[in-house]
Design a protein around this motif. Structure first.
Motif, PDB file in Angstrom:
ATOM      1  N   ARG A 135      67.409  99.611 100.246  1.00 53.64           N
ATOM      2  CA  ARG A 135      68.856  99.732 100.046  1.00 53.64           C
ATOM      3  C   ARG A 135      69.185 100.933  99.160  1.00 53.64           C
ATOM      4  NH1 ARG A 135      69.668  94.783  98.960  1.00 53.64           N
ATOM      5  NH2 ARG A 135      69.519  94.842  96.695  1.00 53.64           N
ATOM      6  N   ASN A 136      68.433 101.115  98.091  1.00 48.04           N
ATOM      7  CA  ASN A 136      68.716 102.208  97.164  1.00 48.04           C
ATOM      8  C   ASN A 136      68.413 103.578  97.759  1.00 48.04           C
ATOM      9  OD1 ASN A 136      69.617 100.576  95.073  1.00 48.04           O
ATOM     10  ND2 ASN A 136      67.579 100.304  94.203  1.00 48.04           N
ATOM     11  N   LEU A 137      67.375 103.636  98.599  1.00 48.60           N
ATOM     12  CA  LEU A 137      66.991 104.923  99.172  1.00 48.60           C
ATOM     13  C   LEU A 137      67.868 105.351 100.341  1.00 48.60           C
ATOM     14  CD1 LEU A 137      63.077 104.781  99.222  1.00 48.60           C
ATOM     15  CD2 LEU A 137      64.526 106.132  97.703  1.00 48.60           C
ATOM     16  N   TYR A 138      68.222 104.386 101.194  1.00 42.96           N
ATOM     17  CA  TYR A 138      68.810 104.766 102.478  1.00 42.96           C
ATOM     18  C   TYR A 138      70.204 104.211 102.769  1.00 42.96           C
ATOM     19  CZ  TYR A 138      63.758 105.369 103.057  1.00 42.96           C
ATOM     20  OH  TYR A 138      62.455 105.710 102.876  1.00 42.96           O
ATOM     21  N   ILE A 149      71.001  94.445 108.752  1.00 40.25           N
ATOM     22  CA  ILE A 149      70.059  94.706 109.841  1.00 40.25           C
ATOM     23  C   ILE A 149      69.294  96.000 109.570  1.00 40.25           C
ATOM     24  CG2 ILE A 149      69.889  95.282 112.285  1.00 40.25           C
ATOM     25  CD1 ILE A 149      72.284  93.388 112.749  1.00 40.25           C
ATOM     26  N   LYS A 150      70.031  97.056 109.169  1.00 40.24           N
ATOM     27  CA  LYS A 150      69.378  98.322 108.836  1.00 40.24           C
ATOM     28  C   LYS A 150      68.406  98.140 107.672  1.00 40.24           C
ATOM     29  CE  LYS A 150      73.186 101.339 110.306  1.00 40.24           C
ATOM     30  NZ  LYS A 150      74.203 102.320 109.843  1.00 40.24           N
ATOM     31  N   GLU A 151      68.820  97.347 106.691  1.00 41.35           N
ATOM     32  CA  GLU A 151      67.967  97.100 105.535  1.00 41.35           C
ATOM     33  C   GLU A 151      66.661  96.442 105.968  1.00 41.35           C
ATOM     34  OE1 GLU A 151      68.030  93.806 102.170  1.00 41.35           O
ATOM     35  OE2 GLU A 151      69.676  95.240 101.888  1.00 41.35           O
ATOM     36  N   ALA A 152      66.751  95.480 106.888  1.00 45.09           N
ATOM     37  CA  ALA A 152      65.556  94.794 107.374  1.00 45.09           C
ATOM     38  C   ALA A 152      64.624  95.770 108.087  1.00 45.09           C
ATOM     39  CB  ALA A 152      65.952  93.655 108.309  1.00 45.09           C
ATOM     40  N   VAL A 153      65.203  96.642 108.905  1.00 44.09           N
ATOM     41  CA  VAL A 153      64.405  97.633 109.628  1.00 44.09           C
ATOM     42  C   VAL A 153      63.693  98.567 108.654  1.00 44.09           C
ATOM     43  CG1 VAL A 153      64.518  99.614 111.184  1.00 44.09           C
ATOM     44  CG2 VAL A 153      65.816  97.537 111.709  1.00 44.09           C
ATOM     45  N   TYR A 154      64.442  99.093 107.690  1.00 45.41           N
ATOM     46  CA  TYR A 154      63.847 100.026 106.739  1.00 45.41           C
ATOM     47  C   TYR A 154      62.829  99.330 105.841  1.00 45.41           C
ATOM     48  CZ  TYR A 154      67.678 103.104 108.141  1.00 45.41           C
ATOM     49  OH  TYR A 154      68.546 103.878 108.867  1.00 45.41           O
ATOM     50  N   THR A 155      63.080  98.063 105.515  1.00 48.42           N
ATOM     51  CA  THR A 155      62.126  97.302 104.706  1.00 48.42           C
ATOM     52  C   THR A 155      60.799  97.179 105.441  1.00 48.42           C
ATOM     53  OG1 THR A 155      63.878  96.028 103.615  1.00 48.42           O
ATOM     54  CG2 THR A 155      61.671  95.075 103.605  1.00 48.42           C
ATOM     55  N   ALA A 156      60.875  96.814 106.735  1.00 49.27           N
ATOM     56  CA  ALA A 156      59.656  96.690 107.535  1.00 49.27           C
ATOM     57  C   ALA A 156      58.918  98.023 107.615  1.00 49.27           C
ATOM     58  CB  ALA A 156      60.009  96.184 108.932  1.00 49.27           C
ATOM     59  N   GLN A 157      59.664  99.101 107.775  1.00 48.98           N
ATOM     60  CA  GLN A 157      59.033 100.410 107.876  1.00 48.98           C
ATOM     61  C   GLN A 157      58.374 100.821 106.560  1.00 48.98           C
ATOM     62  OE1 GLN A 157      62.642 102.388 109.794  1.00 48.98           O
ATOM     63  NE2 GLN A 157      60.972 103.429 110.879  1.00 48.98           N
ATOM     64  N   LEU A 158      59.003 100.493 105.463  1.00 55.50           N
ATOM     65  CA  LEU A 158      58.399 100.790 104.165  1.00 55.50           C
ATOM     66  C   LEU A 158      57.070 100.060 104.008  1.00 55.50           C
ATOM     67  CD1 LEU A 158      61.518 100.711 101.793  1.00 55.50           C
ATOM     68  CD2 LEU A 158      60.042 102.687 102.216  1.00 55.50           C
ATOM     69  N   GLU A 159      57.059  98.785 104.391  1.00 55.84           N
ATOM     70  CA  GLU A 159      55.832  97.996 104.277  1.00 55.84           C
ATOM     71  C   GLU A 159      54.741  98.528 105.197  1.00 55.84           C
ATOM     72  OE1 GLU A 159      54.913  95.410 102.405  1.00 55.84           O
ATOM     73  OE2 GLU A 159      56.773  95.108 101.282  1.00 55.84           O
ATOM     74  N   MET A 160      55.128  99.067 106.348  1.00 58.66           N
ATOM     75  CA  MET A 160      54.146  99.601 107.296  1.00 58.66           C
ATOM     76  C   MET A 160      53.574 100.944 106.839  1.00 58.66           C
ATOM     77  SD  MET A 160      56.021  98.887 110.924  1.00 58.66           S
ATOM     78  CE  MET A 160      56.472  97.232 111.477  1.00 58.66           C
TER      79      MET A 160
END
Length: 685
Positions: A135-138, A149-160
């Motif tokens: 959330r803070n970055l993007y 929804i965007k937060e969930a997508v970016y969260t998953a990508q960060l973890e990957m």
């Protein structure tokens, strides 16, 4: 077939169909999930806001600042540069399962969904550290389904894409701790004046509680709430087994040394210069501010960080951070016009107002050299022109108005020449000069030198009552330092975009000869006297190990020191924002700042004399008469003139029979005598 068997067969068939559908759905789900995972893994994360910020480079190509509309004060550090207690405290209170989950707290998500359905809004959210980082970055902090929804997508990508330690490091460098401090290093410096690596358990537990509500839990705003939050953090650490209850109690009862906000220092380099560059890029070069903030531009500037650091260190040492007294400093290389250093105040975090650019300060006597230069170049006066320093009423505007200036301390010296008037800053001599040569030539000279502010044609112009900026004064004096050649001040050399394509490049400019080199040298020679015994800057002469020319200036609310060497022209101003009167002690800070800074800035540059151009002549004069010195003029001095303006008559007031035994000084003087002196002495005998 019996009815029972038929019924059983139908149930079995329906069950098989259901299982088949479920199997298809499961397989589809697995395929879709696999595709989604592959897509997320293959898709690059968007640029974070701080990755899109334009960067500012110094003269050596080093990044010194970034441009951000948020004005973040941040200093990124590695995870091993952060105290273990701070990391443990953050995880314990914010996300205990951080190292176990894949970016989402399923139990927390379920609870948040139930609350949101009940409230029919985005009333509650589940925030793991990874989600907060995404959330803070993007993203913004608006509570909408699309943002979640965007937060969930970016969260998953960060973890990957990153390890847990990398995510924790990014989080601790990004999270907001209040009062403009982003990241744990900035927060640690703000609240405790130390590095994040040196935080104690007590300090760590207090800071770990702040991000929950930076305003609410700030110890500056409410110490009780901050301590209550600290207790929650310590209890969480006890629950996770990071510390014992005894350690928690000890940490809670520890007296914390929280630094006053007035002592806070910015973590960014040259912040006033950075703001100046923003103004140049947006308002002079026409680049949109949003492009500057988010366009990934590279701005290559003229600032020399070694000189800039010397300026900041000198100001910090001489100025009192607890006082409201402010400072402005601008340093320019006269040989090319490059702005080398800029200090706009004592502390950027307490005042972003750039005093180096403010055009509302009276330059006082530091303006006088511009007037004396006008008189010399016009050949109306010379360095030995005599005026009487005494209480005087000047009449102007067709005798309808009067002006009665006074000297500092009501000290009047009688008949004095220009060199003496400049050295002691005699006001009567200055106004007399202005009344003789006129306002308009002086104003025209000021504008040729680079003064852009409006100047009033009144007698007090001689005493620097028309406001100008520190920047203008540094620019004007740089012309004198460069033998009368003006190089317009330059701060931006080149701008490139993210693909390294040229967006702007400073056009080549030729130096403009705005003042005769001989005239520039004569005024420079006169300004060197300001540092001699009896001169207004004599007390700082010992700090300077090189030839320097300059002029002090003081009003009831302003103190100046403007001066130069062949390599550097610098203007320093000290005063109050409110126009409050300065004390004598306060007024004596401008000159030491100039002297110490000049020596530090040029410590690797050998001392250099000011070159003598064509058109300058030197003769021995008697300062009391302004005439050529005779054999027995006791106070003779070697004086410089524009060729053709030197005195032609010899002093006739100091004839006395020499003693039988000539002194060594008499012998030396005889060696300096011309054939005309010997002939005249023989004739008079």
């Amino acid at each position: 077939m019996s009815q029972t068997e038929e019924s059983t067969k139908k149930k079995t068939s329906r069950t098989m169909k259901v299982l088949k559908v479920l199997g298809i759905l499961a397989l589809t789900g697995i395929v879709l999930t696999t595709v989604l995972v592959i897509y997320l893994y293959a898709t690059s994360l968007p640029l974070a806001d701080n990755d899109r910020n334009s960067r500012l480079f110094d003269i050596n190509g080093e990044v010194i600042a970034t441009f951000s509309s948020s004005g973040k004060d941040s200093t990124p550090v590695k995870l091993d540069q952060i105290a273990p207690e701070l990391k443990e405290a953050t995880i314990a209170v914010e996300d205990r399962k951080f190292y176990e989950h894949y970016g989402f707290d399923i139990v927390g998500v379920g609870r948040a969904i139930l609350v949101n359905i009940k409230e029919m809004s985005m009333a509650q959210g589940a925030s793991t550290l990874t989600q907060q980082l995404a959330r803070n970055l993007y993203l913004t902090h608006e509570k909408t389904w699309s943002r979640k929804i965007k937060e969930a997508v970016y969260t998953a990508q960060l973890e990957m894409n990153f390890t847990k330690d990398e995510i924790l490091q990014m989080y601790l460098n990004e999270i907001y701790y209040g009062h403009g401090a982003y990241g744990i290093e900035a927060a640690s410096q703000l609240y405790f004046g130390k590095s994040a690596a040196d935080l104690t358990l007590a300090e760590s537990s207090l800071l770990a509680g702040v991000p929950k509500g930076p305003t609410y839990y700030s110890p500056y705003n409410n110490m009780k709430k901050a301590k209550d939050r600290q207790k929650i953090v310590l209890s969480a650490m006890v629950d996770t087994g990071d510390i014992t209850q005894s350690e928690a109690d000890t940490a809670y009862n520890e007296m914390l040394d929280i630094k006053p906000q007035s002592e806070r220092k910015t973590n960014e380099e040259a912040p006033y210069f950075r703001d100046y560059i923003r103004n140049v890029v947006v308002n002079e070069l026409g680049i949109d501010s949003s492009r500057l903030d988010h366009g990934g531009l590279n701005i290559y500037s003229t600032i020399d960080m070694r000189m800039q650091q010397a300026a900041e260190d000198t100001v910090a040492r001489i100025m009192d951070p607890k006082s409201q007294l402010q400072v402005g400093l601008v340093s320019i290389d006269p040989r090319d016009g490059y702005v080398k250093a800029m200090v706009g105040g004592t502390n950027y975090l307490t005042s972003q107002y750039n005093h180096a650019l403010a055009s509302n300060r009276q330059p006082a006597s530091s303006f006088k050299p511009i007037m004396y230069l006008t008189a010399i170049e016009s050949k109306q006066l010379t360095s030995v022109s005599l005026f009487e320093s005494k209480p005087t009423v000047f009449h102007y505007d067709n005798d309808r108005k009067t002006y009665e200036p006074s000297n500092f301390g009501e000290k009047y010296l009688g008949w004095i020449d220009m060199r003496k008037a400049i050295a002691v800053s005699d006001n009567i001599y200055a106004v007399t000069t202005l009344m003789q040569i006129g306002y308009e030539p002086v104003i025209a000279m000021a504008h040729k030198l680079g003064i852009t502010s409006s100047l009033s044609g009144v007698p007090s112009l001689a005493l620097g009552t028309s406001p100008v900026s520190v920047f203008e004064m540094a620019s004007a004096y740089s012309v004198l330092a460069n033998e009368g050649q003006r190089n317009a001040p330059i701060a931006v050399l080149k701008i490139t975009d993210a693909a390294d394509r040229i967006v702007y490049k400073v056009p080549e400019q030729a130096s403009e000869q705005v003042v005769d080199p001989a005239s520039a040298y004569v005024i420079t020679n006169l300004l060197e006297s300001v540092f001699d015994t009896g001169g207004t800057a004599h007390r700082v002469a010992g700090k300077l190990a090189r030839p320097v020319a300059g002029k002090t200036g003081t009003t009831s609310s302003d103190a100046w020191m403007v001066g130069y060497t062949p390599e550097l022209a610098t203007a320093v101003w000290v005063g109050y924002d409110e126009g409050k009167e300065i004390t004598t002690t306060e007024s004596r800070r401008a000159a030491p700042i100039f002297a110490e800074y000049t020596e530090k800035a040029l410590e690797n540059v050998p001392p250099k004399v000011f070159p003598v151009p064509e058109g300058v002549t030197s003769v021995y004069v008697d300062p009391t008469t302004g005439k050529l010195a005779g054999n027995y003029c006791e106070n003779r001095r070697l004086e410089v003139f524009l060729r053709g303006t030197e005195p032609a008559e010899y002093c006739t007031e100091h004839y006395a029979e020499p003693e039988q035994d000539s002194t060594e000084q008499d012998i030396e003087r005889e060696r300096d005598d011309t054939w005309w002196d010997h002939f005249k002495n023989w004739w008079t005998k």
